[in-house]
Write an enzyme that holds these catalytic residues in place. Structure first.
Site, short mmCIF file in Angstrom:
data_model
loop_
_atom_site.label_atom_id
_atom_site.label_comp_id
_atom_site.label_asym_id
_atom_site.label_seq_id
_atom_site.Cartn_x
_atom_site.Cartn_y
_atom_site.Cartn_z
N ARG A 7 18.80 42.08 21.81
CA ARG A 7 19.59 43.29 21.51
C ARG A 7 20.69 42.96 20.50
NH1 ARG A 7 24.06 44.40 26.24
NH2 ARG A 7 24.15 42.30 27.08
N GLU A 55 19.15 61.87 25.51
CA GLU A 55 18.13 61.12 24.78
C GLU A 55 17.03 62.02 24.22
OE1 GLU A 55 19.05 60.55 27.93
OE2 GLU A 55 20.30 58.76 27.72
N PHE A 80 15.17 55.13 29.05
CA PHE A 80 15.45 56.50 28.60
C PHE A 80 14.74 56.81 27.28
CE2 PHE A 80 19.42 54.71 30.61
CZ PHE A 80 19.02 55.06 31.89
N ASP A 114 21.78 45.94 37.32
CA ASP A 114 21.68 47.41 37.34
C ASP A 114 20.57 47.90 38.27
OD1 ASP A 114 23.82 48.11 35.83
OD2 ASP A 114 22.70 48.44 33.97
#
Lengths: 311, 280
Positions: A7, A55, A80, A114
């Site tokens: 990322r 989104e 998403f 998460d």
């Protein structure tokens, strides 16, 4: 070996791209700090548009921008981007074959703490079913940056998958060349082939080296482009080694393993043993520990591969 | 609007309605009700207001229209044909295998179609993207998005509504075709979106309410939208589903049904009579 999350590579590559492409627009959905489009935003705030936590609309906006000829990247978490917005990606981007690049981060189980709601193990399966969609899953920093720059020059819808966890940088940026749709053979071998993608490539490479010490000559292949997949390298491996193990940080349903099996069953049927998330949801925990728990590590690749060759 | 222009538009709109009936009849399927309710506005936009060129359908400076209520493609195709984007004869191929005229609009296949739509709630987002892109590169084109009143039940519409106001997209005009009916019945019975005007107002839009079958009001509304700066405009038009064909008007059953031979003949007879009256 130096490590970096892909990322981060994505955010840095967007900055590099902006120099080359003045028409670049980057969209995000309130996750710029996490998807690392924030890195780009810092340098080019006037080219970064936050769409808020919406989104579906973001994907439609990206489609609309693409109709006007500008280069647009739309970013969110894989869950998403590919999950929540699936139908918009299909109908507003895929069907009109618009030049939208989807940068999806936080893919797979290595999202970690998460938990399952954010650990997307289904995105590759979803995206590869859309006609004309190119699906890229880079393995390290070098490959991720090269892929972003290369796909910016390619015209057509593209889904790019990036990770949260720092991954070893095993490709040399000085010599590495990204070719869309081309698998990369990292190690030759004649007993069996390990085909991996994304975060699992470095694990597969480590496993292949360990196997060599234990008398198993395993070929190791990196598939960074899940679609269109490199049929030739897979058929060659099936013919020459007779068995294949696939490794992915994704469900065993519909991902790399399925894509490889699709090719093998048509062209040269050999056993394909899939290492991946076995049709279960993940849960919270530190990413490295989760990867071990779900068998997404060199140790398990070695065990599965040895069993496959009867050792 | 001067009387001559109004009459020209009435005539064009009647021809557009005939094209709708022709297409849906030959296809033996399609959506006549909502096509007829939006026919006047589409006629006004394509035949009078929009900067488009049938000889250069992809002209970068063109105004864009996204038919977010994509199931009313018969009306869009009919008006595009009349504007000269493709031969009107082709309307008879609507929905047929091998035809460019897909059941719902497909960009890249049909000249003049600016966005693929059909899955409700999505077109307005694409229109936002086009408008934002225009703002970024200081283009002067306008973007029009045509929504159904049932369509605005889709949550994505309101994501887009927030976005358009947030980025001050005053080059975007949305039209809500408020014919009051959706497949399962009256919109107020199925899932009321009312009050539509107050909702858009609360989302930061400039709101104009009009009669969608009155060309004077239609023109006034688009002129007013042109003067608005710093926010998008929505024109909420009261309309009659099935407008122009007596037995289709306000009948929910004509949302997505083709006329049979007899109904086709009757509808065309009515429209032809109306046309003759206008052309007198």
């Amino acid at each position: 070996m130096e490590k970096k999350a892909t990322r981060d590579s994505y955010g840095e590559a967007l900055v590099m791209l902006a120099e080359k492409r003045p028409d670049l627009i980057v969209l995000d959905a309130d996750l710029a700090a996490a998807t690392k489009t924030g890195t780009f935003k810092k340098e080019f705030p006037e080219k970064h548009y936050d769409c808020g936590i919406a989104e579906a609309n973001m994907m439609g906006v990206a489609a609309g921008i693409a109709t006007t000829g500008k280069l647009v990247f739309a970013s969110s978490f894989a869950m998403f981007a590919a999950g929540r917005a699936f139908e918009i990606v299909r109908n507003s981007i895929g069907y009109p074959h618009l030049n939208v690049k989807i940068g999806a981060t936080h893919a797979g189980i290595s999202v970690g703490e998460d938990g399952a709601s954010h650990q997307c193990n289904e995105d590759i399966a979803l995206m590869r079913t859309i006609p004309g969609m190119t699906v890229i899953n880079p393995a390290d920093d070098t490959e991720a940056k090269a892929a972003v720059l290369a796909m910016a020059d390619y015209v057509g819808p593209t889904y790019m998958r990036f990770g949260r966890l720092a991954a070893p940088i095993f490709n040399d940026p000085a010599t590495y060349k990204f070719e869309v749709g081309k698998g990369v053979q990292l190690k030759d071998g004649k007993d069996i082939t390990i085909i991996a993608t994304g975060l699992m490539v470095s694990e597969a490479l480590e496993a292949a080296k360990a196997l060599a010490e234990q008398g198993v000559d395993a070929r190791a292949i990196n598939i960074h482009t899940i679609k269109p997949i490199d049929r030739d390298i897979i058929i060659k491996a099936a013919k020459e080694t007779g068995k294949i193990v696939t490794v992915e940080e994704h469900s065993v349903i519909g991902g790399l393993g399925s894509a490889v099996a699709d090719v093998v069953t048509e062209e040269c049927p050999v056993p394909v043993i899939k290492i991946g998330v076995k049709d279960v949801f993940g849960h919270s925990g530190p990413a490295p520990a989760l990867l071990k728990e779900f068998g997404l590590c060199a140790e398990n690749i070695v065990a599965v591969t040895k069993a496959a060759v009867g050792k | 609007m001067d009387e001559k222009l109004r009459k020209q538009l009435e005539i064009a709109a009647t021809k557009v309605r005939m094209g709708v009936i022709e297409g849906v009849y030959n296809a033996k399927a399609g959506h006549p009700g909502g096509s007829l309710s939006v026919a006047d506005t589409l006629t006004y936009l394509y035949m009078h207001r929009m900067h488009v060129d049938p000889n250069e359908p992809d002209m970068p400076s063109r105004d864009r229209l996204v038919l977010s209520k994509g199931h009313t493609a018969p009306a869009l195709y009919s008006v595009l044909a009349q504007r000269g984007f493709f031969p009107a004869e082709e309307l008879k191929t609507l929905r047929k295998q091998g035809s460019r005229l897909q059941g719902h609009p497909a960009m890249g296949k049909v000249p003049g179609v600016d966005m693929s739509t059909g899955s409700l709630g999505q077109g307005i987002s694409a229109a936002c993207g086009m408008a934002l892109s225009g703002k970024i590169s200081c283009d002067i084109y306008k973007v029009y998005a045509i929504l159904g009143d049932g369509e605005i039940q889709e949550g994505q519409v309101w994501e887009a509504a927030m976005f358009a106001a947030h980025y001050k997209l005053d080059n975007l005009v949305a039209v809500v075709d408020n014919n009051g009916l959706q497949i399962d019945g009256k919109i107020s019975d199925v899932m009321s979106p009312y009050p539509i005007d107050q909702k858009f107002e609360a989302f930061g839009w400039h709101v104009i309410n009009i009669n969608g079958h009155d060309f004077n009001e239609i023109e006034k509304a688009f002129n007013e939208a042109e003067t608005v700066t710093g926010k998008p405009t929505v024109i909420i038009q009261r309309s009659t589903k099935g407008k122009g064909v007596s037995f289709m008007e306000n009948q929910v059953g004509w949302h997505g049904k083709a006329p049979n031979d007899e109904e086709y003949a009757k509808a065309m007879e009515e429209l032809k009579a109306h046309l003759a009256e206008l052309e007198k």
